[in-house]
Scaffold this motif. Structure first.
Motif, mmCIF file in Angstrom:
data_model
loop_
_atom_site.group_PDB
_atom_site.id
_atom_site.type_symbol
_atom_site.label_atom_id
_atom_site.label_comp_id
_atom_site.label_asym_id
_atom_site.label_seq_id
_atom_site.Cartn_x
_atom_site.Cartn_y
_atom_site.Cartn_z
ATOM 1 N N ASP A 28 -15.596 -32.255 52.056
ATOM 2 C CA ASP A 28 -16.613 -32.979 52.830
ATOM 3 C C ASP A 28 -15.987 -33.785 53.962
ATOM 4 O OD1 ASP A 28 -18.629 -31.974 51.216
ATOM 5 O OD2 ASP A 28 -18.675 -33.721 49.892
ATOM 6 N N ASN A 29 -14.788 -34.305 53.732
ATOM 7 C CA ASN A 29 -14.148 -35.164 54.735
ATOM 8 C C ASN A 29 -13.511 -34.387 55.883
ATOM 9 O OD1 ASN A 29 -14.842 -37.518 53.439
ATOM 10 N ND2 ASN A 29 -12.912 -37.715 52.338
ATOM 11 N N ILE A 30 -12.930 -33.217 55.589
ATOM 12 C CA ILE A 30 -12.167 -32.523 56.644
ATOM 13 C C ILE A 30 -12.697 -31.127 56.974
ATOM 14 C CG2 ILE A 30 -10.050 -33.810 56.154
ATOM 15 C CD1 ILE A 30 -8.962 -31.388 54.653
ATOM 16 N N ASN A 31 -13.707 -30.667 56.315
ATOM 17 C CA ASN A 31 -14.396 -29.377 56.432
ATOM 18 C C ASN A 31 -13.691 -28.297 55.601
ATOM 19 O OD1 ASN A 31 -12.676 -27.571 58.093
ATOM 20 N ND2 ASN A 31 -13.296 -28.786 59.874
ATOM 21 N N ILE A 32 -14.416 -27.241 55.294
ATOM 22 C CA ILE A 32 -13.932 -26.234 54.341
ATOM 23 C C ILE A 32 -12.730 -25.464 54.875
ATOM 24 C CG2 ILE A 32 -15.645 -24.521 55.075
ATOM 25 C CD1 ILE A 32 -14.139 -24.972 51.517
ATOM 26 N N LEU A 33 -12.682 -25.205 56.179
ATOM 27 C CA LEU A 33 -11.528 -24.482 56.726
ATOM 28 C C LEU A 33 -10.251 -25.306 56.561
ATOM 29 C CD1 LEU A 33 -10.121 -22.206 58.258
ATOM 30 C CD2 LEU A 33 -10.810 -23.331 60.391
ATOM 31 N N GLN A 34 -10.291 -26.568 56.978
ATOM 32 C CA GLN A 34 -9.106 -27.416 56.870
ATOM 33 C C GLN A 34 -8.730 -27.660 55.404
ATOM 34 O OE1 GLN A 34 -7.221 -27.985 59.451
ATOM 35 N NE2 GLN A 34 -8.757 -26.906 60.664
ATOM 36 N N ALA A 35 -9.741 -27.766 54.542
ATOM 37 C CA ALA A 35 -9.478 -27.953 53.108
ATOM 38 C C ALA A 35 -8.814 -26.712 52.518
ATOM 39 C CB ALA A 35 -10.770 -28.266 52.373
ATOM 40 N N THR A 36 -9.212 -25.539 52.988
ATOM 41 C CA THR A 36 -8.582 -24.294 52.531
ATOM 42 C C THR A 36 -7.116 -24.253 52.948
ATOM 43 O OG1 THR A 36 -10.695 -23.110 52.652
ATOM 44 C CG2 THR A 36 -8.697 -21.769 52.665
ATOM 45 N N MET A 37 -6.836 -24.628 54.195
ATOM 46 C CA MET A 37 -5.450 -24.673 54.667
ATOM 47 C C MET A 37 -4.627 -25.674 53.839
ATOM 48 S SD MET A 37 -5.215 -22.461 57.169
ATOM 49 C CE MET A 37 -6.410 -21.433 56.313
ATOM 50 N N LEU A 38 -5.243 -26.808 53.496
ATOM 51 C CA LEU A 38 -4.568 -27.824 52.685
ATOM 52 C C LEU A 38 -4.262 -27.288 51.285
ATOM 53 C CD1 LEU A 38 -3.616 -30.772 52.366
ATOM 54 C CD2 LEU A 38 -5.981 -31.365 51.749
ATOM 55 N N ALA A 39 -5.244 -26.599 50.687
ATOM 56 C CA ALA A 39 -5.041 -26.022 49.349
ATOM 57 C C ALA A 39 -3.916 -24.985 49.385
ATOM 58 C CB ALA A 39 -6.336 -25.395 48.849
ATOM 59 N N MET A 40 -3.877 -24.175 50.439
ATOM 60 C CA MET A 40 -2.819 -23.168 50.562
ATOM 61 C C MET A 40 -1.445 -23.819 50.674
ATOM 62 S SD MET A 40 -4.448 -20.217 53.033
ATOM 63 C CE MET A 40 -5.544 -18.955 52.356
ATOM 64 N N ARG A 41 -1.352 -24.852 51.494
ATOM 65 C CA ARG A 41 -0.060 -25.547 51.623
ATOM 66 C C ARG A 41 0.367 -26.127 50.270
ATOM 67 N NH1 ARG A 41 3.385 -28.157 55.586
ATOM 68 N NH2 ARG A 41 4.621 -29.709 54.466
ATOM 69 N N ARG A 42 -0.586 -26.731 49.566
ATOM 70 C CA ARG A 42 -0.274 -27.306 48.254
ATOM 71 C C ARG A 42 0.172 -26.230 47.263
ATOM 72 N NH1 ARG A 42 -5.430 -31.522 48.134
ATOM 73 N NH2 ARG A 42 -4.373 -33.224 49.246
ATOM 74 N N ALA A 43 -0.439 -25.045 47.332
ATOM 75 C CA ALA A 43 -0.038 -23.949 46.441
ATOM 76 C C ALA A 43 1.406 -23.532 46.712
ATOM 77 C CB ALA A 43 -0.979 -22.756 46.612
ATOM 78 N N ILE A 44 1.765 -23.448 48.002
ATOM 79 C CA ILE A 44 3.140 -23.060 48.356
ATOM 80 C C ILE A 44 4.123 -24.157 47.946
ATOM 81 C CG2 ILE A 44 4.689 -22.373 50.235
ATOM 82 C CD1 ILE A 44 2.120 -21.352 51.707
ATOM 83 N N GLU A 45 3.725 -25.420 48.110
ATOM 84 C CA GLU A 45 4.582 -26.527 47.672
ATOM 85 C C GLU A 45 4.798 -26.474 46.155
ATOM 86 O OE1 GLU A 45 2.389 -29.852 49.180
ATOM 87 O OE2 GLU A 45 3.420 -29.827 51.126
ATOM 88 N N ASP A 46 3.742 -26.156 45.404
ATOM 89 C CA ASP A 46 3.848 -26.040 43.949
ATOM 90 C C ASP A 46 4.788 -24.888 43.585
ATOM 91 O OD1 ASP A 46 3.223 -26.623 41.236
ATOM 92 O OD2 ASP A 46 1.674 -25.073 41.233
#
Length: 197
Positions: free
Chosen positions: A73-91
Motif C-alpha cells: 500500500d505504501n510503495i505500490n505493488i510493482l515496487q513491493a515486488t522488486m523489494l520482495a525479489m531483492r529480499r529473496a536474493i539476500e536470503d
C-alpha cells in the motif's frame, strides 16, 4: 577456476487483494538435477509441493523474500515486488555464503541489485532456476493463505488464495475488510469507502 552461481528469481501474489507478495530465489546444483521443473502455474498443487521439497533438498541454495500488505500500500505493488525479489536474493546469499554472480529475473524488469541481472519475459517457462523459484514462491504464499484462512475462514482464502474472484467479492461485501487486505487495491478501497459513508 571459481564457480559461477546463477540464481533464478520469481514472485507469487501480485494480483491478489490480500496478503504479502512473495518472491523465491534458487541456485540449482548441476550435480543434483531436479526432474520436472516448470512454471508453477502449470503444476498441480500436489506436484508443486513435491517439487518444493526436492528444491529444498537438492538446490545449491534457495531464498524467500516478501513485502507485506502495508508495504504494498505504501510503495505500490510493482515496487513491493522488486523489494520482495531483492529480499529473496539476500536470503539466498546468506545461505550460499556469498552473493550469486548473476540473477535471472522473471518478467520485464529487475530489482536494484549489486550483481548482474537479466529480466526474462516468461522466464519461468524458459529457465529451470526461475521455474524452481516460481515453485518456492507459490508454495510459500499458498501456505501463508492457508494459515490466513484458519484465522479468517469466512473469506474462503483456502479456495481462491486471495485472488479477486466472485466468492472473494461476496465475502468482502458481507464481512468487510480484514487486517491483511491490500487497502490500495481498487476493490478493497471501494469496500472501505462504502463503510465510511
Amino acid at each position: 577456476m571459481s564457480v559461477i552461481w546463477i540464481c533464478g528469481v520469481d514472485e507469487a501474489g501480485r494480483g491478489p487483494l490480500v496478503g504479502s507478495v512473495v518472491a523465491g530465489a534458487v541456485v540449482l546444483d548441476p550435480e543434483n538435477p531436479i526432474e520436472g521443473l516448470k512454471d508453477s502455474k502449470k503444476l498441480t498443487a500436489a506436484r508443486r509441493e513435491f517439487l518444493y521439497e526436492q528444491i529444498m533438498v537438492k538446490a545449491k541454495a534457495w531464498g524467500v523474500g516478501e513485502a507485506s500488505p502495508t508495504e504494498i500500500d505504501n510503495i505500490n505493488i510493482l515496487q513491493a515486488t522488486m523489494l520482495a525479489m531483492r529480499r529473496a536474493i539476500e536470503d539466498l546469499a546468506s545461505r550460499l555464503g556469498t552473493w550469486p554472480d548473476k540473477a535471472l529475473i522473471d518478467g520485464n524488469r529487475c530489482p536494484d541489485l549489486p550483481i548482474a541481472a537479466v529480466a526474462i519475459i516468461k522466464g519461468d517457462t524458459k529457465e529451470p532456476a526461475i521455474s524452481a523459484a516460481s515453485i518456492v514462491a507459490k508454495v510459500t504464499r499458498d501456505r501463508q493463505m492457508q494459515l490466513l484462512h484458519e484465522r479468517h475462514p469466512q473469506y474462503g482464502f483456502a479456495q481462491h488464495m486471495g485472488y479477486p474472484t466472485e466468492a472473494h467479492f461476496a465475502a468482502l461485501k458481507e464481512f468487510g475488510v480484514c487486517e491483511e487486505h491490500r487497502r490500495s487495491f481498487s476493490p478493497v478501497r471501494k469496500v472501505l469507502e462504502n463503510m465510511t459513508r
